[in-house]
Motif scaffolding. Structure first.
Motif, mmCIF file in Angstrom:
data_model
loop_
_atom_site.group_PDB
_atom_site.id
_atom_site.type_symbol
_atom_site.label_atom_id
_atom_site.label_comp_id
_atom_site.label_asym_id
_atom_site.label_seq_id
_atom_site.Cartn_x
_atom_site.Cartn_y
_atom_site.Cartn_z
ATOM 1 N N HIS A 64 0.891 -1.267 -0.057
ATOM 2 C CA HIS A 64 -0.087 -0.031 0.016
ATOM 3 C C HIS A 64 1.012 1.181 -0.167
ATOM 4 N N ARG A 65 0.323 2.394 -0.859
ATOM 5 C CA ARG A 65 1.109 3.659 -0.776
ATOM 6 C C ARG A 65 0.975 4.505 0.245
ATOM 7 N N LEU A 66 -0.387 4.587 0.585
ATOM 8 C CA LEU A 66 -1.275 5.402 1.614
ATOM 9 C C LEU A 66 -2.508 5.110 1.818
ATOM 10 N N VAL A 67 -2.902 5.821 2.949
ATOM 11 C CA VAL A 67 -4.379 5.840 3.437
ATOM 12 C C VAL A 67 -5.010 7.394 3.135
ATOM 13 N N ARG A 68 -5.823 7.500 2.600
ATOM 14 C CA ARG A 68 -6.478 9.034 2.387
ATOM 15 C C ARG A 68 -7.861 8.881 2.446
ATOM 16 N N ARG A 95 -3.903 -5.542 2.862
ATOM 17 C CA ARG A 95 -4.365 -4.082 2.777
ATOM 18 C C ARG A 95 -5.293 -3.754 4.036
ATOM 19 N N ASN A 98 -2.809 -3.357 6.981
ATOM 20 C CA ASN A 98 -1.945 -1.994 6.764
ATOM 21 C C ASN A 98 -2.787 -0.957 7.193
ATOM 22 N N THR A 99 -4.197 -0.996 6.631
ATOM 23 C CA THR A 99 -5.068 0.159 7.230
ATOM 24 C C THR A 99 -5.207 0.297 8.594
ATOM 25 N N GLU A 102 -1.972 2.025 10.047
ATOM 26 C CA GLU A 102 -2.045 3.416 9.671
ATOM 27 C C GLU A 102 -2.950 4.205 10.749
ATOM 28 N N SER A 171 -13.971 1.808 5.781
ATOM 29 C CA SER A 171 -12.969 1.475 4.647
ATOM 30 C C SER A 171 -13.565 0.318 4.011
ATOM 31 N N THR A 197 -7.609 3.047 0.960
ATOM 32 C CA THR A 197 -6.184 2.340 1.243
ATOM 33 C C THR A 197 -5.908 2.308 -0.484
#
Length: 219
Positions: A64-68, A95, A98-99, A102, A171, A197
């Motif tokens: 994953h690159r980022l959560v936005r 995923r 990772n969320t 974060e 999410s 995510t």
């Protein structure tokens, strides 16, 4: 050319009766598109088409690159409340993990799509979900992955039950049908935040194959 520009042709009509094939949208684009559509004209009858695949690849995305935040769902966070993370889970347990890492919520509700759009998908989802459920303060709930209306009801009940005690973050990681159900529940509560995510990569060569069934729903 932007999504909003594309929808401008619909702006000056008194009412709309449209059909949207949501099959190939990613979840973030789907949520943003419907936010824009319903901000332009709220008197809309929307027919939803969704093609459920026969098979998924061994993996769908990795890393994953980022959560936005999803545009339009920033939510209102109260610093005195703990955070509840509600995940509508699919096959991508990394995923989900990772969320959770974060967000660092006080509590996690992990939804499993039952009934699924295809029965073997449920067993696969349960197997992938076990790794996440072993984490502290993570509980399972059920939502119908094959129903917009049913998913909206399941998420709406969670919002109603927990909103006084928790800041709620949603999410969506399951079917596009359940993502729209979550959208319909969340847009009726300005306090709810929705996140996306962004994966590191997609399995472009073998994401899914064939069509098992076509779902038709209305919003």
């Amino acid at each position: 050319f932007s999504l909003r520009d594309g929808f401008q042709v619909l702006k000056n009509r008194d009412s709309l009766d449209i059909t949207v094939d949501i099959t190939t949208f990613n979840r973030e684009a789907l949520l943003v598109s419907f936010n824009i559509l319903y901000s332009i004209n709220n008197d809309i009858t929307t027919r939803i088409l969704y093609a459920s695949p026969k098979e998924h690849g061994e993996w769908l995305s990795s890393g994953h690159r980022l959560v936005r935040n999803v545009i339009g769902f920033a939510g209102i966070q109260n610093s005195s409340k703990p955070t509840l993370l509600v995940i509508l889970s699919g096959f991508e347990q990394d995923r989900a993990i990772n969320t959770i890492e974060e967000i660092e919520p006080a509590k996690v509700l992990m939804g499993i799509g039952d009934p699924p759009t295809k029965e073997p998908f449920l067993d696969k989802n349960k197997q992938r979900q076990e790794l996440v459920l072993n984490r502290q303060d993570t509980e399972r709930f059920h939502f119908p992955a094959d129903s917009i209306e049913g998913s909206e009801k399941a998420v709406g009940e969670i919002i109603s039950e927990y909103s006084k005690e928790y800041n709620i973050i949603l999410s969506p990681m399951s079917t596009k049908l359940s993502t729209l159900g979550m959208w319909n529940a969340a847009r009726n509560s300005e306090e709810v935040q929705v996140i996306y995510t962004v994966p590191g990569e997609y399995n472009l060569e073998n994401y899914s194959t064939g069509v098992d069934s076509i779902y038709i729903s209305w919003l």
